[in-house]
Design a protein around this motif. Structure first.
Motif, PDB file in Angstrom:
ATOM      1  N   VAL A 231       6.897  15.810  -7.016  1.00 36.36           N
ATOM      2  CA  VAL A 231       6.092  14.726  -7.585  1.00 36.36           C
ATOM      3  C   VAL A 231       6.951  13.496  -7.883  1.00 36.36           C
ATOM      4  N   VAL A 232       8.222  13.704  -8.270  1.00 37.69           N
ATOM      5  CA  VAL A 232       9.113  12.571  -8.568  1.00 37.69           C
ATOM      6  C   VAL A 232       9.409  11.776  -7.301  1.00 37.69           C
ATOM      7  N   THR A 233       9.694  12.492  -6.194  1.00 39.21           N
ATOM      8  CA  THR A 233       9.990  11.821  -4.928  1.00 39.21           C
ATOM      9  C   THR A 233       8.800  11.002  -4.456  1.00 39.21           C
ATOM     10  N   TYR A 234       7.612  11.623  -4.479  1.00 38.71           N
ATOM     11  CA  TYR A 234       6.401  10.909  -4.072  1.00 38.71           C
ATOM     12  C   TYR A 234       6.168   9.680  -4.952  1.00 38.71           C
ATOM     13  N   THR A 235       6.359   9.855  -6.255  1.00 38.56           N
ATOM     14  CA  THR A 235       6.100   8.752  -7.183  1.00 38.56           C
ATOM     15  C   THR A 235       7.054   7.594  -6.941  1.00 38.56           C
ATOM     16  N   CYS A 236       8.327   7.898  -6.655  1.00 37.82           N
ATOM     17  CA  CYS A 236       9.305   6.839  -6.342  1.00 37.82           C
ATOM     18  C   CYS A 236       8.848   6.029  -5.130  1.00 37.82           C
ATOM     19  N   LEU A 237       8.426   6.729  -4.081  1.00 37.40           N
ATOM     20  CA  LEU A 237       7.999   6.047  -2.862  1.00 37.40           C
ATOM     21  C   LEU A 237       6.708   5.264  -3.096  1.00 37.40           C
ATOM     22  N   ILE A 238       5.771   5.856  -3.804  1.00 42.41           N
ATOM     23  CA  ILE A 238       4.500   5.181  -4.101  1.00 42.41           C
ATOM     24  C   ILE A 238       4.748   3.915  -4.923  1.00 42.41           C
ATOM     25  N   ARG A 239       5.631   4.008  -5.916  1.00 46.66           N
ATOM     26  CA  ARG A 239       5.935   2.832  -6.740  1.00 46.66           C
ATOM     27  C   ARG A 239       6.537   1.716  -5.882  1.00 46.66           C
ATOM     28  N   GLY A 240       7.457   2.078  -4.972  1.00 38.84           N
ATOM     29  CA  GLY A 240       8.058   1.081  -4.089  1.00 38.84           C
ATOM     30  C   GLY A 240       7.024   0.411  -3.201  1.00 38.84           C
ATOM     31  N   LEU A 241       6.111   1.202  -2.647  1.00 43.75           N
ATOM     32  CA  LEU A 241       5.049   0.646  -1.786  1.00 43.75           C
ATOM     33  C   LEU A 241       4.145  -0.298  -2.569  1.00 43.75           C
ATOM     34  N   CYS A 242       3.842   0.072  -3.815  1.00 43.96           N
ATOM     35  CA  CYS A 242       2.985  -0.778  -4.654  1.00 43.96           C
ATOM     36  C   CYS A 242       3.682  -2.080  -5.014  1.00 43.96           C
ATOM     37  N   GLN A 243       4.972  -2.006  -5.287  1.00 38.82           N
ATOM     38  CA  GLN A 243       5.713  -3.207  -5.657  1.00 38.82           C
ATOM     39  C   GLN A 243       5.737  -4.229  -4.532  1.00 38.82           C
ATOM     40  N   TYR A 244       5.656  -3.741  -3.301  1.00 39.25           N
ATOM     41  CA  TYR A 244       5.692  -4.653  -2.158  1.00 39.25           C
ATOM     42  C   TYR A 244       4.325  -4.732  -1.480  1.00 39.25           C
ATOM     43  N   ASN A 245       3.289  -4.455  -2.289  1.00 43.05           N
ATOM     44  CA  ASN A 245       1.890  -4.710  -1.915  1.00 43.05           C
ATOM     45  C   ASN A 245       1.389  -3.896  -0.730  1.00 43.05           C
ATOM     46  N   SER A 246       1.986  -2.726  -0.485  1.00 41.86           N
ATOM     47  CA  SER A 246       1.462  -1.825   0.549  1.00 41.86           C
ATOM     48  C   SER A 246       0.564  -0.793  -0.143  1.00 41.86           C
ATOM     49  N   LEU A 247      -0.526  -1.304  -0.717  1.00 39.65           N
ATOM     50  CA  LEU A 247      -1.356  -0.469  -1.592  1.00 39.65           C
ATOM     51  C   LEU A 247      -2.092   0.627  -0.835  1.00 39.65           C
ATOM     52  N   ASP A 248      -2.637   0.300   0.317  1.00 41.07           N
ATOM     53  CA  ASP A 248      -3.378   1.303   1.084  1.00 41.07           C
ATOM     54  C   ASP A 248      -2.462   2.458   1.496  1.00 41.07           C
ATOM     55  N   GLU A 249      -1.228   2.118   1.860  1.00 41.42           N
ATOM     56  CA  GLU A 249      -0.277   3.156   2.242  1.00 41.42           C
ATOM     57  C   GLU A 249       0.093   4.010   1.024  1.00 41.42           C
ATOM     58  N   ALA A 250       0.225   3.351  -0.115  1.00 41.74           N
ATOM     59  CA  ALA A 250       0.551   4.081  -1.349  1.00 41.74           C
ATOM     60  C   ALA A 250      -0.564   5.074  -1.685  1.00 41.74           C
ATOM     61  N   ILE A 251      -1.815   4.634  -1.536  1.00 45.86           N
ATOM     62  CA  ILE A 251      -2.949   5.510  -1.838  1.00 45.86           C
ATOM     63  C   ILE A 251      -3.027   6.657  -0.834  1.00 45.86           C
ATOM     64  N   SER A 252      -2.634   6.388   0.417  1.00 40.39           N
ATOM     65  CA  SER A 252      -2.639   7.467   1.416  1.00 40.39           C
ATOM     66  C   SER A 252      -1.604   8.528   1.061  1.00 40.39           C
ATOM     67  N   PHE A 253      -0.452   8.101   0.524  1.00 36.07           N
ATOM     68  CA  PHE A 253       0.555   9.065   0.085  1.00 36.07           C
ATOM     69  C   PHE A 253       0.040   9.875  -1.107  1.00 36.07           C
ATOM     70  N   LEU A 254      -0.760   9.232  -1.954  1.00 35.48           N
ATOM     71  CA  LEU A 254      -1.368   9.943  -3.087  1.00 35.48           C
ATOM     72  C   LEU A 254      -2.266  11.067  -2.583  1.00 35.48           C
ATOM     73  N   GLU A 255      -3.039  10.769  -1.545  1.00 28.40           N
ATOM     74  CA  GLU A 255      -3.937  11.784  -0.983  1.00 28.40           C
ATOM     75  C   GLU A 255      -3.139  12.901  -0.300  1.00 28.40           C
ATOM     76  N   ILE A 256      -2.059  12.527   0.379  1.00 23.20           N
ATOM     77  CA  ILE A 256      -1.206  13.543   1.032  1.00 23.20           C
ATOM     78  C   ILE A 256      -0.636  14.498  -0.005  1.00 23.20           C
ATOM     79  N   MET A 257      -0.217  13.930  -1.126  1.00 21.07           N
ATOM     80  CA  MET A 257       0.302  14.763  -2.225  1.00 21.07           C
ATOM     81  C   MET A 257      -0.689  15.854  -2.602  1.00 21.07           C
ATOM     82  N   LYS A 258      -1.907  15.410  -2.815  1.00 19.90           N
ATOM     83  CA  LYS A 258      -2.945  16.347  -3.275  1.00 19.90           C
ATOM     84  C   LYS A 258      -3.216  17.418  -2.221  1.00 19.90           C
ATOM     85  N   ILE A 259      -3.261  17.001  -0.945  1.00 21.80           N
ATOM     86  CA  ILE A 259      -3.511  17.949   0.143  1.00 21.80           C
ATOM     87  C   ILE A 259      -2.430  19.019   0.175  1.00 21.80           C
TER      88      ILE A 259
END
Length: 481
Positions: A231-259
């Motif tokens: 969860v820490v690794t995913y969160t680091c990557l998601i935070r980086g994507l959000c900071q650089y406005n790649s929101l859709d990609e960040a949300i896709s990683f959120l869904e991958i996590m859950k899967i």
């Protein structure tokens, strides 16, 4: 055997044979620290059949003292252990390091580390790594790197944990992140297999300096090498994507996590909410809040602050107030910044009465700004006073004004002038005169507009004599009219 407990109404009933396990049990059961200390001290009284504390009871008492930041008392216990010939273990020192680290005192950690030899306790790799980690976490990078070199000089071999901390230190500076990558690349060649923390550290470092593609590449490499992201690794990557406005990609990683069966935590959700709010998508962020709550994730201060700021930015004050109230119901105390955001929202929509009420709520709640944000504190108060005056609510404006003077908040010239104008129009000579006196006392000289307001206000109420006296007084005192 019964003996009085100093400063307590109750008594301790000791058996004839006192054991360390009994003393430990009594100390753990006692919630009051003072009473726990009394238990500890009376156990070794002369009439307690020669009982002496061991490493367990000393360690427990030191832990209790550290839990409430009584560091001097905890360290005094080390002297007592030495005097009583009780061996001091490394675990006790580790607990002291972590306690000082918890309250952000890394230099105290170094000091205590240097004391170990005095107590005949030799530091092992565990102590070195713990101290090194605290120094890096507290951004004492130069000291941390010096300590690492000292650690190697003392014969402590490189290991995956120590190399992970070294990479973390190097990743905090954009100019040294390539050095961190070199260490990571060299690890397998030296017999050190990178773990999830190794990958996560470097991924986080790349994200911090905007190298998102490199972070994603490392993430893929991590999975290919059979090292499962957590969860820490995913969160680091998601935070980086959000900071650089790649929101859709960040949300896709959120869904991958859950899967993949990895449950996002409050930090994961907060990162995405922050990205959505900054891009003007606060409504999507609110929907994500509901998803988060349905998954039994409890929002924290960061989550709520993000939403309040985002909603206010999008002009959704009603929704921001709902989040604000939900936050308070959860038992979280809003800080001055959150109050200001709500108050600014009220001012933007000309709801100055509500803004004044929230200022009062801040005062009653004991919420005050720090030195850095004091100027914003002053500005907001003056904005509310000026707004109330323009909305013909002079009495409420005067209440806020009085509160400002009581708490040493500077009153702007415009606030003085609008207050004067408000009370002169109403013919309230007493309050107008008081404001004028305090205005001059603050070194703010009334301009022509202020004098016109005073004279016209008194004239309208047929109080020419009072106006003449006022003008005469100012002329005698050589104050400009």
């Amino acid at each position: 055997m019964s003996m009085p407990v100093m400063g307590c109404r109750s008594t301790i009933k000791w058996p004839k044979q006192i054991t360390a396990s009994l003393v430990e049990q009594l100390i753990r059961a006692e919630k009051d620290l003072h009473k726990a200390i009394v238990v500890f001290d009376t156990a070794t009284a002369e009439y307690s059949n020669g009982f002496r504390h061991d490493q367990t009871t000393f360690g427990l008492m030191i832990s209790r003292l550290l839990s409430v930041n009584q560091f001097s008392s905890a360290e005094a216990m080390l002297e007592r252990m030495k005097d009583e010939n009780c061996k001091i273990t490394e675990d006790i020192f580790l607990s002291i390091y972590r306690a000082y680290g918890r309250v952000h005192k890394p230099l105290e950690v170094i000091r205590v580390f240097q004391m170990m030899k005095k107590y005949n306790c030799q530091p092992t790799q565990k102590s070195y790594i713990t101290v090194f980690s605290i120094l890096v976490d507290e951004n004492q990078l130069n000291t941390g790197l010096k300590f690492y070199r000292y650690m190697r000089k003392m014969g402590i071999p490189a290991s995956v944990p120590s190399l992970n901390i070294l990479m973390k230190a190097l990743c905090k500076n954009s100019s040294t992140i390539n050095s961190a990558l070199e260490i990571f690349t060299e690890m397998p060649k030296r017999g050190h297999i990178p773990d999830s923390y190794s990958y996560g550290t470097l991924i986080n470092g790349f994200c911090r300096v905007g190298k998102i593609n490199e972070a994603k590449e490392l993430f893929s490499q991590m999975e290919a090498n059979g090292c499962s992201p957590n969860v820490v690794t995913y969160t680091c990557l998601i935070r980086g994507l959000c900071q650089y406005n790649s929101l859709d990609e960040a949300i896709s990683f959120l869904e991958i996590m859950k899967i993949r069966g990895i449950q996002p935590n409050v930090f994961t959700y907060s990162c995405i909410m922050d990205g959505l709010c900054k891009s003007g998508q606060s409504s999507r962020a609110m929907k994500l809040l509901e998803v988060m709550i349905n998954e039994r994730q409890v929002p924290n201060m960061v989550t709520y602050s993000t939403l309040v700021y985002g909603l206010c930015k999008d002009g959704k004050l009603r929704e921001a107030l709902e989040v604000f109230d939900r936050m308070k119901l959860q038992g979280l105390k809003p800080d001055a910044g959150l109050y200001w955001k709500i108050i600014s929202g009220f001012c933007d929509t000309r709801r100055f009465q509500d803004a004044a009420n929230f200022l009062d709520e801040m005062v009653l709640g004991g919420i005050s700004p720090n030195r850095v944000t004091w100027s914003l504190h002053v500005k907001i108060h003056n904005t509310v006073v000026q707004g109330l005056c323009t909305e013909s609510d002079g009495n409420r404006a005067f209440q806020v004004y009085q509160s400002m003077r009581t708490r040493g908040i500077s009153v702007e010239e415009k606030s003085f002038v609008l207050l004067l104008d408000s009370f002169c129009r109403r013919g309230d000579a007493h309050k107008a005169s008081r404001i004028l006196d305090e205005m001059v006392l603050d070194g703010c000289i009334p301009d022509e507009g202020a004098w016109k307001a005073i004279l016209s206000g008194f004239w309208d109420k047929k109080k020419v004599w009072e106006a003449a006296k006022c003008v005469h007084k100012k002329l005698v005192e050589e104050q400009p009219c």
